[in-house]
Design a protein around this motif. Structure first.
Motif, short mmCIF file in Angstrom:
data_model
loop_
_atom_site.label_atom_id
_atom_site.label_comp_id
_atom_site.label_asym_id
_atom_site.label_seq_id
_atom_site.Cartn_x
_atom_site.Cartn_y
_atom_site.Cartn_z
N LYS A 337 19.14 74.17 -72.18
CA LYS A 337 20.10 74.89 -71.34
C LYS A 337 20.50 74.06 -70.11
O LYS A 337 21.64 74.16 -69.62
N LEU A 338 19.58 73.27 -69.60
CA LEU A 338 19.83 72.50 -68.39
C LEU A 338 20.83 71.37 -68.61
O LEU A 338 21.74 71.16 -67.80
N VAL A 339 20.64 70.59 -69.69
CA VAL A 339 21.45 69.39 -69.87
C VAL A 339 22.90 69.76 -70.17
O VAL A 339 23.17 70.81 -70.77
N ARG A 340 23.81 68.91 -69.74
CA ARG A 340 25.22 69.14 -69.99
C ARG A 340 25.88 67.81 -70.31
O ARG A 340 25.48 66.75 -69.80
N THR A 341 26.87 67.84 -71.18
CA THR A 341 27.54 66.62 -71.62
C THR A 341 28.32 65.99 -70.47
O THR A 341 29.09 66.67 -69.77
N VAL A 342 28.12 64.68 -70.25
CA VAL A 342 28.85 63.93 -69.23
C VAL A 342 29.31 62.61 -69.85
O VAL A 342 28.67 62.07 -70.75
N GLY A 343 30.42 62.10 -69.38
CA GLY A 343 30.97 60.84 -69.87
C GLY A 343 31.83 60.20 -68.80
O GLY A 343 31.89 60.68 -67.66
N GLN A 344 32.48 59.09 -69.15
CA GLN A 344 33.28 58.36 -68.17
C GLN A 344 34.29 59.29 -67.50
O GLN A 344 35.01 60.04 -68.15
N SER A 346 33.25 61.65 -65.37
CA SER A 346 32.46 62.75 -64.83
C SER A 346 31.82 62.33 -63.51
O SER A 346 31.66 61.14 -63.22
N SER A 347 31.45 63.31 -62.70
CA SER A 347 30.77 63.01 -61.44
C SER A 347 29.90 64.19 -61.06
O SER A 347 30.05 65.30 -61.59
N VAL A 351 25.50 63.72 -63.59
CA VAL A 351 25.66 62.28 -63.82
C VAL A 351 24.49 61.54 -63.19
O VAL A 351 23.93 60.59 -63.77
N LYS A 352 24.09 61.96 -61.98
CA LYS A 352 22.92 61.33 -61.35
C LYS A 352 21.69 61.47 -62.23
O LYS A 352 20.89 60.52 -62.36
N ALA A 353 21.54 62.64 -62.85
CA ALA A 353 20.38 62.85 -63.73
C ALA A 353 20.40 61.86 -64.89
O ALA A 353 19.37 61.27 -65.23
N ALA A 354 21.57 61.66 -65.50
CA ALA A 354 21.68 60.71 -66.61
C ALA A 354 21.42 59.29 -66.13
O ALA A 354 20.76 58.50 -66.82
N GLN A 355 21.94 58.95 -64.95
CA GLN A 355 21.74 57.60 -64.42
C GLN A 355 20.27 57.33 -64.12
O GLN A 355 19.77 56.23 -64.36
N ALA A 370 28.61 58.87 -60.08
CA ALA A 370 29.95 58.55 -60.59
C ALA A 370 29.81 57.86 -61.94
O ALA A 370 29.24 56.77 -62.03
N PHE A 371 30.34 58.47 -62.99
CA PHE A 371 30.23 57.92 -64.35
C PHE A 371 31.38 56.96 -64.58
O PHE A 371 32.47 57.33 -65.02
N GLY A 372 31.13 55.68 -64.24
CA GLY A 372 32.16 54.65 -64.39
C GLY A 372 31.86 53.71 -65.53
O GLY A 372 31.00 53.99 -66.39
N PRO A 373 32.53 52.57 -65.57
CA PRO A 373 32.36 51.61 -66.67
C PRO A 373 30.93 51.12 -66.84
O PRO A 373 30.46 50.94 -67.98
N LYS A 374 30.19 50.89 -65.73
CA LYS A 374 28.82 50.40 -65.85
C LYS A 374 27.90 51.43 -66.50
O LYS A 374 27.06 51.10 -67.34
N THR A 375 28.09 52.68 -66.12
CA THR A 375 27.27 53.73 -66.72
C THR A 375 27.62 53.90 -68.19
O THR A 375 26.74 54.10 -69.04
N THR A 376 28.91 53.80 -68.50
CA THR A 376 29.34 53.89 -69.90
C THR A 376 28.72 52.78 -70.74
O THR A 376 28.22 53.01 -71.85
N ALA A 377 28.74 51.56 -70.20
CA ALA A 377 28.16 50.42 -70.92
C ALA A 377 26.66 50.61 -71.13
O ALA A 377 26.12 50.31 -72.21
N ALA A 378 25.98 51.12 -70.09
CA ALA A 378 24.53 51.35 -70.21
C ALA A 378 24.25 52.42 -71.25
O ALA A 378 23.32 52.30 -72.06
#
Length: 549
Positions: A337-344, A346-347, A351-355, A370-378
């Motif tokens: 229930k807690l997790v939620r879908t995030v992608g490029q 998103s903010s 997003v901090k949790a995913a990072q 901030a879900f930017g190109p670096k987070t997407t690549a990771a």
């Protein structure tokens, strides 16, 4: 199943049950009945013991279309099945997914668990190797009577000990009759375990237990399977073959299609991994992740990685708002229930949790929300490495794999097992796992990557014990190949918060011959061998001297 051979199947299904909700085969809590006949399920398996005619031709069993097998390993506090070790090795060699099970009998839950863990380990089982399914406990009546001394608390003690030893939640084989009469309806201890249930009427499924339905169904004890002479217990698994293989640490079978995305662009199906349980007193990356996710749901917490009273209050409120049991403990249902879908693009806190999780997995990011190109690549790199669709979107599958990976932090993964780290690298990895930095004159310069992986795995396996490192690669220690100077050893504090680690080592690891006058234990942490020596030196404080190989 009178012969205690079904527990292996239970383990397999248990883990898949936890994560299979988004696949549409069984809810996270096992609260859907699905189809009525065992012929509606394609993933099949058996369970065996010394009661079956031997030898068993495991290659023929595999060729007949069976996918998994559970082997009876132990019963009570002293019995070992004489066929277990050979059958376990033979089934794995034939390409079947396999696991041991314990038949619960008289004796305390802790003592029975210790006997089971020792026996399983002696046969090469650690719950992490390719082909190995989660362990199983078989709860059933013995000649029509409940096992002597069985209670919900004793079963809980057994499950907790096995979970700590192998790092995965055991599967539970049982029936509603057993839980109603032997446990008097108290099924709290089974809440985090998938259910393996018997029901020999093929037109009627097993009765739910505590509102939860089966994940594995033992539908006959008089089955016939090529390779096994005479009757054999047969089972079906409610999930997919891909889920089962994932649970057994195997890649999807060749030609297996990727499960589809759910309608509306929601989360993709979660892999069959067990979410970690975090609660008051826990600390580390998973707690920090949960705190960010709670903030995304409107709670104002400091994401400090310490699960205290404020976090407990926030969890209870979140659970109540989402129709969950408001116990303040974050388990499988609450994570989903807690997790939620995030992608490029998103903010925010999610997003901090995913990072935070990606950083813990070794990716160089800033947890800036901030879900930017670096987070997407990771994210793509992590997904590709873990056999997920590499689209850079953190959906339910990716969340589950991130949060439930076997080490709480694995920035060392790209480095070879004997690779050396700088002081800064080692401290960064430890900090991300919630392990206190060395104090005083302690150094970690030149420590092996595998050693840091080992101590991080120790923290997670112990249930989040506070760990303080008091000795690293600095001078003043003994010499030798597996020495502090060569990066193999760490010293850990035993006083105060170190008592948690001490208790875990002494109750879950295998005791060996002492080293001189110092007591010694052995174990395996996420595939890393560990030797724990309780050092009582003349000139300095008592501590744990641990060698990671």
């Amino acid at each position: 199943m009178r012969k205690n051979v079904r527990n292996l199947l239970v383990q397999t299904l248990a883990a898949a049950t936890v994560a299979a909700g988004a696949y549409g085969v069984v809810s996270v809590s096992g609260d859907t009945a699905s189809a009525a006949s065992p012929t509606d399920y394609s993933v099949r398996g058996i369970d065996t013991s010394h009661h079956n005619a031997h030898p068993i031709q495991w290659s023929a069993v595999k060729a007949s279309g069976e996918s998994f097998v559970f082997h009876k390993a132990t019963q009570g506090t002293g019995y070992r099945d004489p066929k277990f070790a050979g059958d376990f090795a033979g089934s794995l060699s034939a390409g079947l997914m396999a696991a041991p099970y314990h038949f619960y009998d008289s004796g305390s839950g802790t003592a029975q668990a210790a006997h089971f863990v020792r026996t399983a380990r002696a046969a090469g089982y650690d719950g992490k190797k390719p082909g190995q399914l989660p362990p199983v406990v078989d709860l059933e009546k013995i000649r029509g009577k409940c096992p002597a001394g069985v209670t919900g608390n004793q079963v809980d003690a057994f499950l907790t000990s096995v979970r700590q030893a192998f790092g995965v939640s055991p599967i539970v084989y049982t029936s509603k009759d057993f839980t109603d009469t032997c446990l008097r309806g108290n099924v709290t201890a089974l809440a985090n375990s998938p259910l393996w249930q018997p029901r020999y009427n093929r037109s009627q499924q097993p009765a739910p237990i505590g509102g939860r339905y089966w994940s594995i169904w033992q539908y006959t004890e008089k089955g016939s399977v090529p390779g096994v002479r005479g009757n054999v217990d047969r089972n079906v698994y409610k999930g997919t073959l891909t889920q089962l293989r994932y649970l057994a640490h195997l890649a999807p079978a060749s030609g297996t299609p990727t499960p589809p995305t759910t309608p509306g662009g929601g989360a993709t199906p979660a892999p069959a991994r067990t979410w970690p349980v975090v609660k008051q007193g826990s600390s580390g990356v998973d707690v920090r992740t949960a705190q960010h996710l709670l903030n995304a749901a409107g709670h104002g917490l400091d994401a400090d990685g310490a699960f205290g009273p404020k976090t407990t209050t926030a969890v209870k409120a979140f659970q109540q708002n989402n129709g969950l049991k408001a116990d303040g403990i974050i388990g499988s249902n609450t994570w989903n229930k807690l997790v939620r879908t995030v992608g490029q693009g998103s903010s925010g806190p999610a997003v901090k949790a995913a990072q935070v999780q990606l950083i813990a997995a070794g990716h160089g990011l800033d947890a800036d929300g901030a879900f930017g190109p670096k987070t997407t690549a990771a994210a793509k790199a992590f997904q590709q490495k873990n056999g997920l669709k590499a689209d850079g979107v953190i959906d339910l599958s990716t969340w589950n794999t991130l949060v439930s990976r076997t080490t709480d932090s694995s920035p060392t993964t790209p480095a070879p097992g004997n690779g050396k780290l700088t002081q800064r690298q080692a401290l960064a990895q430890l900090a991300s796992a919630g392990i206190k930095a060395p104090v005083g004159r302690t150094s970690l310069a030149g420590v092996r990557a595998r050693t840091i992986q080992g101590v991080i795995a120790l923290k997670k396996a112990s249930g989040g014990c506070t760990i303080v490192i008091t000795g690293g690669t600095e001078s003043g220690h003994g010499k030798g190949t597996y020495s502090h100077a060569n990066g193999y050893k760490l010293d850990l504090r035993t006083r105060d918060e170190g008592r948690c680690v001490t208790s875990w080592i002494k109750t879950t690891q295998r005791k060996g011959a002492p080293r001189g006058k110092d007591a010694r234990w052995y174990g395996t942490l996420n595939g890393i061998s560990a030797e724990y020596v309780y050092e009582v030196p003349r000139s300095s404080g008592v501590h744990w001297d641990i060698t990671f190989k």
